[in-house]
Design a protein around this motif. Structure first.
Motif, PDB file in Angstrom:
ATOM      1  N   GLN A 155       1.226   8.725  12.934  1.00 33.01           N
ATOM      2  CA  GLN A 155       0.477   7.582  13.463  1.00 33.01           C
ATOM      3  C   GLN A 155      -0.661   7.185  12.528  1.00 33.01           C
ATOM      4  OE1 GLN A 155      -2.315   8.664  16.402  1.00 33.01           O
ATOM      5  NE2 GLN A 155      -2.240   6.736  17.527  1.00 33.01           N
ATOM      6  N   VAL A 156      -1.491   8.145  12.128  1.00 36.76           N
ATOM      7  CA  VAL A 156      -2.624   7.793  11.264  1.00 36.76           C
ATOM      8  C   VAL A 156      -2.147   7.340   9.889  1.00 36.76           C
ATOM      9  CG1 VAL A 156      -4.214   9.315  12.511  1.00 36.76           C
ATOM     10  CG2 VAL A 156      -3.095  10.161  10.426  1.00 36.76           C
ATOM     11  N   SER A 157      -1.005   7.856   9.442  1.00 42.42           N
ATOM     12  CA  SER A 157      -0.460   7.425   8.150  1.00 42.42           C
ATOM     13  C   SER A 157      -0.086   5.948   8.191  1.00 42.42           C
ATOM     14  CB  SER A 157       0.763   8.264   7.779  1.00 42.42           C
ATOM     15  OG  SER A 157       0.429   9.627   7.629  1.00 42.42           O
ATOM     16  N   SER A 188      -4.238  13.233   5.165  1.00 46.17           N
ATOM     17  CA  SER A 188      -5.493  13.950   5.417  1.00 46.17           C
ATOM     18  C   SER A 188      -6.673  12.989   5.459  1.00 46.17           C
ATOM     19  CB  SER A 188      -5.711  15.023   4.347  1.00 46.17           C
ATOM     20  OG  SER A 188      -4.768  16.055   4.461  1.00 46.17           O
ATOM     21  N   PHE A 189      -6.764  12.085   4.481  1.00 43.17           N
ATOM     22  CA  PHE A 189      -7.838  11.100   4.492  1.00 43.17           C
ATOM     23  C   PHE A 189      -7.640  10.081   5.609  1.00 43.17           C
ATOM     24  CE2 PHE A 189      -8.448  12.413  -0.027  1.00 43.17           C
ATOM     25  CZ  PHE A 189      -9.759  12.853   0.107  1.00 43.17           C
ATOM     26  N   ALA A 190      -6.394   9.829   5.992  1.00 40.91           N
ATOM     27  CA  ALA A 190      -6.145   8.908   7.105  1.00 40.91           C
ATOM     28  C   ALA A 190      -6.775   9.436   8.387  1.00 40.91           C
ATOM     29  CB  ALA A 190      -4.643   8.701   7.292  1.00 40.91           C
ATOM     30  N   PHE A 191      -6.701  10.748   8.612  1.00 42.32           N
ATOM     31  CA  PHE A 191      -7.363  11.322   9.780  1.00 42.32           C
ATOM     32  C   PHE A 191      -8.868  11.075   9.727  1.00 42.32           C
ATOM     33  CE2 PHE A 191      -3.568  14.043  10.608  1.00 42.32           C
ATOM     34  CZ  PHE A 191      -3.492  13.878  11.979  1.00 42.32           C
ATOM     35  N   SER A 199       0.864  -1.176   0.000  1.00 44.01           N
ATOM     36  CA  SER A 199       0.000   0.000   0.000  1.00 44.01           C
ATOM     37  C   SER A 199       0.902   1.228   0.000  1.00 44.01           C
ATOM     38  CB  SER A 199      -0.927   0.010   1.221  1.00 44.01           C
ATOM     39  OG  SER A 199      -0.179   0.062   2.429  1.00 44.01           O
ATOM     40  N   ALA A 200       0.302   2.390  -0.265  1.00 47.37           N
ATOM     41  CA  ALA A 200       1.080   3.619  -0.335  1.00 47.37           C
ATOM     42  C   ALA A 200       0.323   4.757   0.333  1.00 47.37           C
ATOM     43  CB  ALA A 200       1.379   3.983  -1.794  1.00 47.37           C
ATOM     44  N   VAL A 201       1.058   5.602   1.056  1.00 51.67           N
ATOM     45  CA  VAL A 201       0.452   6.759   1.722  1.00 51.67           C
ATOM     46  C   VAL A 201       1.273   7.999   1.407  1.00 51.67           C
ATOM     47  CG1 VAL A 201      -0.223   7.787   3.917  1.00 51.67           C
ATOM     48  CG2 VAL A 201      -0.444   5.319   3.594  1.00 51.67           C
TER      49      VAL A 201
END
Length: 249
Positions: free
Chosen positions: A212-214, A106-109, A70-72
């Protein structure tokens, strides 16, 4: 071994991902690809360049060669400044190049808040106020209620990366809101892996940091949804089937 690829602009707190990998017990690899940062500045024009299509595509090609699961795109400000639709297009572009499930901080949050069923938050942002307010707008578009916003006013990622841990801790715990269910700390330039547990203990509530959320989002996208020993409430919660905030993820 699960490999979550991290696209990271410039150099400031990228070693935080090594710390997260160690805290997760060595079962996860978090390879970092540094994307181009022509100017280190928490200014909207500079951030629009940091998150531009060409810059992300170049980094995504390098990440694809690492055979990640996966990629962030690990730059909160370099995604939310584009607005909701612009941030969606960023994610789609990264996915098109890497060929793996992709997202951004941003979407991870947004997804982390959905996972924890949290809708009322306080924000402790290291950015200047005008940039931080764009994060408020992004969260508001997702149906999140922002009860308070504190802006540290730091001009560069390098300065954030060099913050004394005690100063960072004090800033976050001093900017809670009594009705907030969580405090959000939205800068991937801030070292946070070793601060989340002390922050949550002092505040008595969830703290969500950008790195963390990433990490959590990358694991979720890779299908690694089991609860982990932390750091923080989010990783201990695992990842149920969170409805994606964008079609690309």
């Amino acid at each position: 071994m699960t490999r979550v690829g991290i696209l990271y602009p410039g150099h400031s707190a990228e070693n935080d991902y090594k710390t997260f990998a160690e805290l997760l017990g060595g079962e996860v690899e978090l390879p970092v690809v540094h994307t181009l940062m022509r100017e280190d500045a928490h200014r909207v024009d500079a951030l629009l360049d940091v998150g531009s299509e060409a810059v992300l595509a170049e980094g995504a090609r390098e990440l694809a060669a690492l055979e990640v699961d996966s990629a962030v795109w690990a730059c909160t400000s370099g995604s939310f400044v584009f607005g909701w639709e612009g941030a969606r297009r960023q994610v789609q572009g990264v996915r098109d190049v890497t060929g793996v499930p992709s997202s951004s901080t941003s979407f991870a949050f947004v997804h982390a808040l959905a996972q924890l069923r949290i809708s009322r938050v306080a924000i402790a942002a290291t950015y200047p106020d005008d940039v931080a307010r764009r994060f408020v707008e992004f969260l508001t578009a997702a149906g999140v209620t922002v009860l308070s916003l504190a802006s540290h006013g730091i001009a560069t990622a390098a300065e954030v990366g060099g913050l004394d841990p005690d100063d960072a801790l004090d800033f976050v715990i001093s900017n809670d809101h009594p009705r907030a269910e969580a405090v959000l700390v939205p800068d991937t330039a801030l070292h946070s892996a070793d601060l989340i547990e002390p922050m949550e203990a002092l505040l008595g509530k969830t703290v969500l940091t950008a790195n963390q959320v990433s990490v959590w989002e990358g694991l979720r996208l890779a299908g690694q949804c089991q609860a982990r020993p932390g750091p923080g409430t989010l990783l201990r919660s695992g990842a149920s089937v969170v409805r994606s905030a964008f079609a690309a993820g």
